[in-house]
Design an enzyme around this catalytic site. Structure first.
Site: not given
Length: 308
Positions: A68, A230, A233
């Site tokens: 990610s 979040d 990240h």
């Protein structure tokens, strides 16, 4: 200290039969952290394309692989992804067009890299940029197993004439939603993996860049700016900081190939690959460069100059 923390501490000290209790506590902490962080299969708009198409010279092909962090999870614009930033930055530094393909996948582990490479075997990159490791840690993959798989991937790419630059596993101890003592465990595991990744990459003929806690101070002091919504990240600014240490390594690797000779640092700067890995883990932003091709036992350590 909250009651749950006292139980955890007592469990850890007790050892023996209580080890399973502490492990169960860590699993519970992990589930709570995962719930607080949240996950999604969404990804930003595709950054694939040519950057600097009006520049002279031969087009440089860059393949971005990994998880990610390589995808740019959490950003909403293609130009805010690491791949796009690499394309723009590398085109500027190399004064040449840069064609980028990002095949990274949210949630990917090191074992998923081969499948990412195989998505389009006819598209031959000049350099592959890999950022991976976080999900290996969170899924409890042994660092040695993860590093061995990474070595196979790097050796394959190098044997096909592709330069490889790997951003090693970042320090998960900077992620605030992960509670203690799990965050301390995550820090130890991620640093151990980063050290083994460095050795694996360099011995396979690639170039490593320590991400470590490079963003740790910024994440800690300016977490609203550096982390995304979040709180796990990176934000756009966080991704930009990550790319800022990858671009010099990518451009140096490409220039080294163009000049057709190995890194010309003085012999006294060479250290064993294991020692270089230890230095890099403790000094975020550090590049470790193999002194020879795959299988070399020595490396050069290129420390990042800190802004004054």
């Amino acid at each position: 200290m909250p009651r749950s923390r006292r139980i955890a501490a007592a469990t850890l000290i007790g050892g023996g039969a209580t080890v399973s209790g502490f492990y169960g506590f860590l699993v519970g902490e992990a589930l709570l952290a995962r719930r607080a962080i949240g996950t999604t299969d969404e990804r930003p708009p595709s950054p694939d394309g040519v950057y600097g198409d009006d520049l002279p010279g031969r087009t440089i092909r860059v393949l971005v692989l990994g998880d990610s962090a390589a995808v740019g999870y959490g950003v909403t614009r293609a130009d805010a992804t690491p791949s796009a930033m690499i394309g723009v930055g590398l085109a500027h530094v190399m004064d040449a067009p840069v064609e980028v393909q990002c095949r990274a996948v949210v949630g990917a582990q090191t074992t998923d890299l081969t499948a990412q490479i195989d998505l389009d075997p006819d598209w031959q990159p000049d350099v592959a940029v890999i950022v991976v490791g976080t999900n290996d840690v969170t899924h409890r993959v042994a660092p040695r197993t993860s590093a061995r798989e990474l070595s196979r991937v790097v050796r394959r790419l190098v044997s096909e004439g592709c330069d490889v630059v790997v951003g090693t596993c970042p320090d998960l101890g900077t992620v605030q939603p992960i509670p203690q003592p799990l965050r301390t465990v995550a820090r130890q595991l991620s640093r151990s993996l980063a050290r083994k990744q460095t050795i694996a990459v360099v011995e396979a003929g690639g170039r490593s860049v320590s991400l470590g806690d490079l963003l740790g101070t910024l994440f800690t002091e300016k977490r609203d700016l550096m982390f995304g919504a979040d709180h796990f990240h990176p934000s756009e600014t966080g991704y930009a900081n990550l790319v800022s240490v990858l671009i010099p390594a990518i451009s140096a690797s490409l220039r080294q190939k163009r000049t057709a000779h190995a890194y010309a640092g003085p012999t006294r700067d060479l250290v064993s690959v294991a020692d270089a890995a230890a230095v890099s883990v403790d000094n975020p932003g550090t590049q470790v460069v193999p002194d020879a091709g795959p299988g070399g036992r020595f490396a050069s350590v290129l420390r990042r100059r800190r802004a004054s």
